[in-house]
Design an enzyme around this catalytic site. Structure first.
Site, short mmCIF file in Angstrom:
data_model
loop_
_atom_site.label_atom_id
_atom_site.label_comp_id
_atom_site.label_asym_id
_atom_site.label_seq_id
_atom_site.Cartn_x
_atom_site.Cartn_y
_atom_site.Cartn_z
N GLU A 1 0.88 -1.61 0.26
CA GLU A 1 -0.20 -0.18 -0.17
C GLU A 1 0.92 0.99 0.08
O GLU A 1 0.88 1.49 1.17
CB GLU A 1 -1.09 -0.18 1.07
CG GLU A 1 -1.82 -1.33 0.82
CD GLU A 1 -2.97 -1.36 2.39
OE1 GLU A 1 -3.62 -2.20 1.94
OE2 GLU A 1 -3.16 -0.54 3.01
N HIS B 1 -3.98 3.38 5.38
CA HIS B 1 -3.94 1.92 4.57
C HIS B 1 -3.87 2.95 3.15
O HIS B 1 -4.43 4.07 2.57
CB HIS B 1 -4.89 1.48 4.52
CG HIS B 1 -4.18 0.38 5.83
ND1 HIS B 1 -4.30 -1.07 5.65
CD2 HIS B 1 -4.07 1.11 7.54
CE1 HIS B 1 -3.38 -1.15 7.01
NE2 HIS B 1 -3.77 0.12 7.68
N GLU C 1 -8.38 4.34 4.77
CA GLU C 1 -7.97 4.10 3.67
C GLU C 1 -8.07 5.65 2.34
O GLU C 1 -8.96 5.94 2.69
CB GLU C 1 -9.14 3.21 3.21
CG GLU C 1 -9.37 1.81 3.89
CD GLU C 1 -8.32 0.80 3.61
OE1 GLU C 1 -7.57 0.78 3.20
OE2 GLU C 1 -8.43 -0.19 4.86
ZN LIG Z 1 -3.84 -1.86 4.43
#
Ligand SMILES: [Zn+2]
Length: 356
Positions: free
Chosen positions: A73, A171, A235
């Site tokens: 990531e 992330h 995220e």
């Molecule tokens: Zn992740």
């Protein structure tokens, strides 16, 4: 000042801590150094670097930023590497205590999510359960817990007031999302959600928030539950290889994080729930047999919803169908191990009844 090693002199000149980390995947000898601007820098281990301002008695925040808990990531790794570089070379200066963690150096180096086991399922002691500390990820999870504990508990004699604790675990998702960026707010055991944190997330361009209803083995739940930190899994978009990230898409998050560490307060707008898409977990669907199968397209986006009655998955004889209007799927992954979560189903939620 002690004689600096060539490596350290190089590090201070170029600020390439990520390179240093990736050339020492297993460990790095601790180093302490004071920068010309008075910032105390200490390297605790590979991928673990701490910054403290010269004036410690006025610090109000202890901030942990982590990236690379999943090694592929890359966008958060690039954002954190750039931040560390600018702090080391003096282009940016911390106002608060800051611990930056590159979670899984071996996986970052290999360009994979994990080497043997998902690091973000190993916190709050899960690293030592079952088979115990049998692999590098389990050992790293335990070490990361120890570094976070040390960072939050380290109090200098000059300290006056208790400091607020934060952990933002950055992330990027495996798949695209109907909402490109979203945050996971760990289960608070009935404590109120924090308005100020929603405001910070919005400054990062994150207005979709998933409110968890149960404990988890994630890094953010660990910091929230064990250290009373305001902690989030954030995220920031979809996984891309190094160098392929369009950093313009992360401009707001990058700027807000830089402001967070280098200024007293982040500029935010007043919290208005209408500006957010809030969801809570309605149910988790666990994989029970090798026959588990998802019944939608492979590239379906996170937070997609279907009409009630739509078949989502089958697991041997079991059928999973959409049960209610607005129910959306998130994190589907048929490849998980048996017994693990294959998908979460979420429904729209509000925080207005319990926000501080
Ligand atoms: Zn992740």
């Amino acid at each position: 000042m002690p004689q600096l090693s060539i490596q350290l002199a190089e590090l201070l000149q170029h600020g390439n801590f990520l390179d240093l980390t990736l050339s020492h995947l297993d460990s790095l000898a601790p180093v302490n150094v004071t920068l010309n601007n008075g910032t105390a820098v200490s390297i605790w281990d590979t991928g673990v670097i701490c910054f403290e301002p010269q004036q410690t008695n006025t610090i109000s925040k202890d901030i942990v930023l982590s990236c690379g808990v999943h090694g592929n990531e890359t966008a958060p790794i690039e954002i954190c590497a750039e931040l560390v570089k600018d702090l080391l070379t003096g282009q940016l200066q911390v106002k608060h205590r800051l611990l930056v963690l590159f979670g899984n150096p071996a996986a970052i180096n290999a360009g994979t999510r994990e080497v043997t086991e998902n690091l973000n399922r190993l916190f709050s002691g899960h690293h030592s359960m079952g088979a115990g500390l049998i692999n590098a990820e389990r050992k790293r999870a335990k070490a990361l817990e120890e570094y976070v504990s040390r960072f939050y508990n380290e109090l200098r004699v000059t300290d006056s007031a208790p400091r607020n604790r934060y952990l933002y675990d950055l992330h990027t998702a495996i798949r695209g999302s109907r909402f490109e960026k979203f945050a996971v707010y760990p289960f608070l055991h009935g404590k109120p959600w924090q308005k100020e944190q929603f405001e910070f997330l919005q400054a990062c361009d994150v207005t979709t928030v998933l409110l968890m209803q149960t404990p988890a083995s994630t890094f953010s739940y660990y910091a929230s539950n064990s250290h009373d930190a305001d902690a989030f899994t954030i995220e920031l978009g979809k996984v891309q290889p190094f160098g392929n990230n369009d950093m313009r898409r992360f401009a707001k998050a990058r700027a807000a994080l830089r402001q967070l560490v280098s200024e007293e307060e982040v500029s935010t707008v007043h919290f208005d729930e209408q500006q957010f898409q809030l969801y809570k977990v309605y149910r988790a669907i666990n994989k029970q047999t090798q026959e588990f199968k998802l019944h939608f397209e492979d590239d379906v986006e996170n937070v997609t919803n279907y009409h009630p009655g739509t078949l989502l998955a089958t697991d041997g004889d079991i059928e999973y169908r959409v049960e209610q209007e607005g129910e959306a799927l998130i994190f589907p992954n048929a490849k998980v191990a048996i017994g693990q979560r294959a998908m979460l189903m979420v429904v729209p939620a509000t925080v207005s009844h319990n926000i501080a």
